[in-house]
Design a protein around this motif. Structure first.
Motif, PDB file in Angstrom:
ATOM      1  N   VAL A  75       0.839  -1.199   0.000  1.00  0.00           N
ATOM      2  CA  VAL A  75       0.000   0.000   0.000  1.00  0.00           C
ATOM      3  C   VAL A  75       0.872   1.246   0.000  1.00  0.00           C
ATOM      4  N   ALA A  76       1.909   1.252   0.798  1.00  0.00           N
ATOM      5  CA  ALA A  76       2.797   2.418   0.855  1.00  0.00           C
ATOM      6  C   ALA A  76       3.421   2.721  -0.498  1.00  0.00           C
ATOM      7  N   HIS A  77       3.631   1.697  -1.299  1.00  0.00           N
ATOM      8  CA  HIS A  77       4.222   1.889  -2.630  1.00  0.00           C
ATOM      9  C   HIS A  77       3.172   2.162  -3.711  1.00  0.00           C
ATOM     10  N   GLY A  78       1.901   2.257  -3.323  1.00  0.00           N
ATOM     11  CA  GLY A  78       0.901   2.700  -4.280  1.00  0.00           C
ATOM     12  C   GLY A  78      -0.310   1.816  -4.482  1.00  0.00           C
ATOM     13  N   THR A  79      -0.276   0.586  -3.999  1.00  0.00           N
ATOM     14  CA  THR A  79      -1.444  -0.286  -4.126  1.00  0.00           C
ATOM     15  C   THR A  79      -2.569   0.234  -3.240  1.00  0.00           C
ATOM     16  N   GLY A  80      -3.794   0.264  -3.758  1.00  0.00           N
ATOM     17  CA  GLY A  80      -4.932   0.705  -2.967  1.00  0.00           C
ATOM     18  C   GLY A  80      -5.385  -0.365  -1.989  1.00  0.00           C
ATOM     19  N   LEU A  81      -6.112   0.075  -0.957  1.00  0.00           N
ATOM     20  CA  LEU A  81      -6.674  -0.834   0.043  1.00  0.00           C
ATOM     21  C   LEU A  81      -8.105  -0.389   0.321  1.00  0.00           C
ATOM     22  N   ALA A  82      -9.050  -1.309   0.263  1.00  0.00           N
ATOM     23  CA  ALA A  82     -10.443  -0.962   0.503  1.00  0.00           C
ATOM     24  C   ALA A  82     -11.157  -2.123   1.184  1.00  0.00           C
ATOM     25  N   GLY A  83     -12.160  -1.776   2.005  1.00  0.00           N
ATOM     26  CA  GLY A  83     -12.919  -2.816   2.670  1.00  0.00           C
ATOM     27  C   GLY A  83     -14.057  -2.249   3.477  1.00  0.00           C
ATOM     28  N   THR A 177     -11.706   8.090   3.944  1.00  0.00           N
ATOM     29  CA  THR A 177     -10.517   7.808   3.141  1.00  0.00           C
ATOM     30  C   THR A 177      -9.304   8.262   3.926  1.00  0.00           C
ATOM     31  N   ARG A 178      -8.158   7.746   3.545  1.00  0.00           N
ATOM     32  CA  ARG A 178      -6.894   8.160   4.144  1.00  0.00           C
ATOM     33  C   ARG A 178      -5.769   7.759   3.190  1.00  0.00           C
ATOM     34  N   THR A 179      -4.589   8.161   3.531  1.00  0.00           N
ATOM     35  CA  THR A 179      -3.413   7.817   2.734  1.00  0.00           C
ATOM     36  C   THR A 179      -2.432   7.035   3.598  1.00  0.00           C
ATOM     37  N   TRP A 180      -1.817   6.032   2.993  1.00  0.00           N
ATOM     38  CA  TRP A 180      -0.764   5.269   3.667  1.00  0.00           C
ATOM     39  C   TRP A 180       0.422   5.234   2.708  1.00  0.00           C
ATOM     40  N   GLY A 181       1.441   6.034   3.005  1.00  0.00           N
ATOM     41  CA  GLY A 181       2.522   6.190   2.047  1.00  0.00           C
ATOM     42  C   GLY A 181       1.975   6.827   0.785  1.00  0.00           C
ATOM     43  N   LEU A 182       2.138   6.149  -0.346  1.00  0.00           N
ATOM     44  CA  LEU A 182       1.586   6.627  -1.616  1.00  0.00           C
ATOM     45  C   LEU A 182       0.221   6.017  -1.921  1.00  0.00           C
ATOM     46  N   GLY A 183      -0.253   5.129  -1.063  1.00  0.00           N
ATOM     47  CA  GLY A 183      -1.463   4.372  -1.345  1.00  0.00           C
ATOM     48  C   GLY A 183      -2.729   4.998  -0.791  1.00  0.00           C
ATOM     49  N   ARG A 184      -3.833   4.747  -1.473  1.00  0.00           N
ATOM     50  CA  ARG A 184      -5.151   5.196  -1.048  1.00  0.00           C
ATOM     51  C   ARG A 184      -5.832   4.107  -0.229  1.00  0.00           C
ATOM     52  N   VAL A 185      -6.501   4.524   0.847  1.00  0.00           N
ATOM     53  CA  VAL A 185      -7.221   3.597   1.716  1.00  0.00           C
ATOM     54  C   VAL A 185      -8.675   4.065   1.842  1.00  0.00           C
ATOM     55  N   TYR A 186      -9.625   3.144   1.651  1.00  0.00           N
ATOM     56  CA  TYR A 186     -11.048   3.445   1.811  1.00  0.00           C
ATOM     57  C   TYR A 186     -11.668   2.426   2.752  1.00  0.00           C
ATOM     58  N   TYR A 187     -12.529   2.926   3.660  1.00  0.00           N
ATOM     59  CA  TYR A 187     -13.237   2.027   4.583  1.00  0.00           C
ATOM     60  C   TYR A 187     -14.671   2.488   4.771  1.00  0.00           C
TER      61      TYR A 187
END
Length: 235
Positions: A75-83, A177-187
Motif C-alpha cells: 500500500v505504501a508503494h501505491g497499491t490501494g486498500l479498501a474494505g 478515506t486516508r493515505t498510507w505512504g503513496l497508497g489510497r485507503v477506503y473504509y
C-alpha cells in the motif's frame, strides 16, 4: 485494474457473499479480480505490489507481523486498500500496524444487530456527492478512529444506552478515506451481512470507494516514497 480479494474469518459476516459483491464491482468496471479464501496471499511481498487494489474480507482473524508488513509496504508503494465492516477494521486485532494503516479498530456495537440508525453524509467529496442521508437497521459500529481520517459520513451514537452513554453522544465515523505512504485507503463500517451493502446508497458508497482506491497506483505515478522513509523508523 488487477485486484486481490481475500476472504474468510467469522462466518457470521458472510465473507464469501461480501467478497462476491466486491468481485462484481471490480469485474463490472473491467478489472481482473483474483479471489482467494486464504491469507497465504499476504506472504508474497513482491506479488502484493503487482496489484492495483487489495480488498480484505476477514473478521477476527490472525496474521503474522511479516504478513501485515507485506501489505503495508504494498500500500505504501501505491497499491490501494479498501474494505468494509469487520472485514477490514476488525480483521486482525492483534496487529497494531493493521489498525494504523486502515485508520481504526472496532471496539463495540452497542445494541447488537438490528439497531436502527441514520447515516449522515458529512462531506462534499465526489465519493458521496449526490448521496443523501439514509437509514439502516444493522450493527452500529463503535470504533477507535484515527483523527487523520478524511471522514465522509457519520452516525450519532445516541441510539442505544449502554456503559458508554455517560460520556455523551458522538458523531461516529462510518466511512472515510486516508493515505498510507503513496497508497489510497477506503473504509466503510456498514456490511454486517451482505444484504446491508448489496444495494442502495450503502452499495453506491462502497462501489465509489473501491474504484477510487483502485486508482491509487495511477495517482501515485511520479511520486517519491523516499521522503516518507525515515532511516531506522519502524512500527
Amino acid at each position: 485494474m488487477k485486484a486481490l480479494i481475500t476472504w474468510g474469518g467469522w462466518d457470521g459476516h458472510e465473507p464469501d457473499k461480501v467478497a462476491e459483491i466486491f468481485r462484481s464491482i471490480i469485474a463490472d468496471a473491467g478489472g481482473t479480480p483474483d479471489v482467494t479464501d486464504s491469507l497465504d496471499c499476504f506472504d508474497d511481498a513482491d506479488k502484493l505490489k503487482t496489484y492495483d487494489l487489495i480488498i480484505p474480507v476477514w473478521t477476527m482473524s490472525d496474521i503474522s507481523r511479516d504478513a501485515a508488513t507485506n501489505v503495508s509496504e504494498a500500500v505504501a508503494h501505491g497499491t490501494g486498500l479498501a474494505g468494509c465492516h469487520g472485514g477490514m477494521c476488525d480483521a486482525f486485532r492483534g496487529v497494531p500496524l493493521w489498525q494504523f494503516m486502515t485508520g481504526a479498530n472496532w471496539v463495540a456495537h452497542p445494541g447488537g444487530d438490528g439497531v436502527k440508525h441514520r447515516v449522515q453524509i458529512t462531506s462534499d467529496d465526489p465519493l458521496v456527492a449526490g448521496i443523501g442521508d439514509f437509514d439502516v437497521e444493522t450493527e452500529q459500529y463503535y470504533l477507535h478512529v484515527d483523527p487523520a481520517n478524511k471522514v465522509l459520513a457519520t452516525t450519532r451514537t445516541d441510539v442505544v444506552d449502554w456503559y458508554h452513554t455517560p460520556n455523551g453522544a458522538v458523531d461516529m465515523p462510518v466511512a472515510w478515506t486516508r493515505t498510507w505512504g503513496l497508497g489510497r485507503v477506503y473504509y466503510n463500517a456498514l456490511g454486517h451481512q451482505a444484504n446491508v451493502v448489496a444495494t442502495g446508497p450503502a452499495f453506491e458508497m462502497i462501489k465509489r470507494g473501491v474504484l477510487w482506491a483502485a486508482d491509487s497506483k495511477e495517482a501515485a505515478k511520479g511520486r517519491d516514497l523516499s521522503p516518507l522513509q525515515t532511516a531506522g523508523n519502524h512500527w
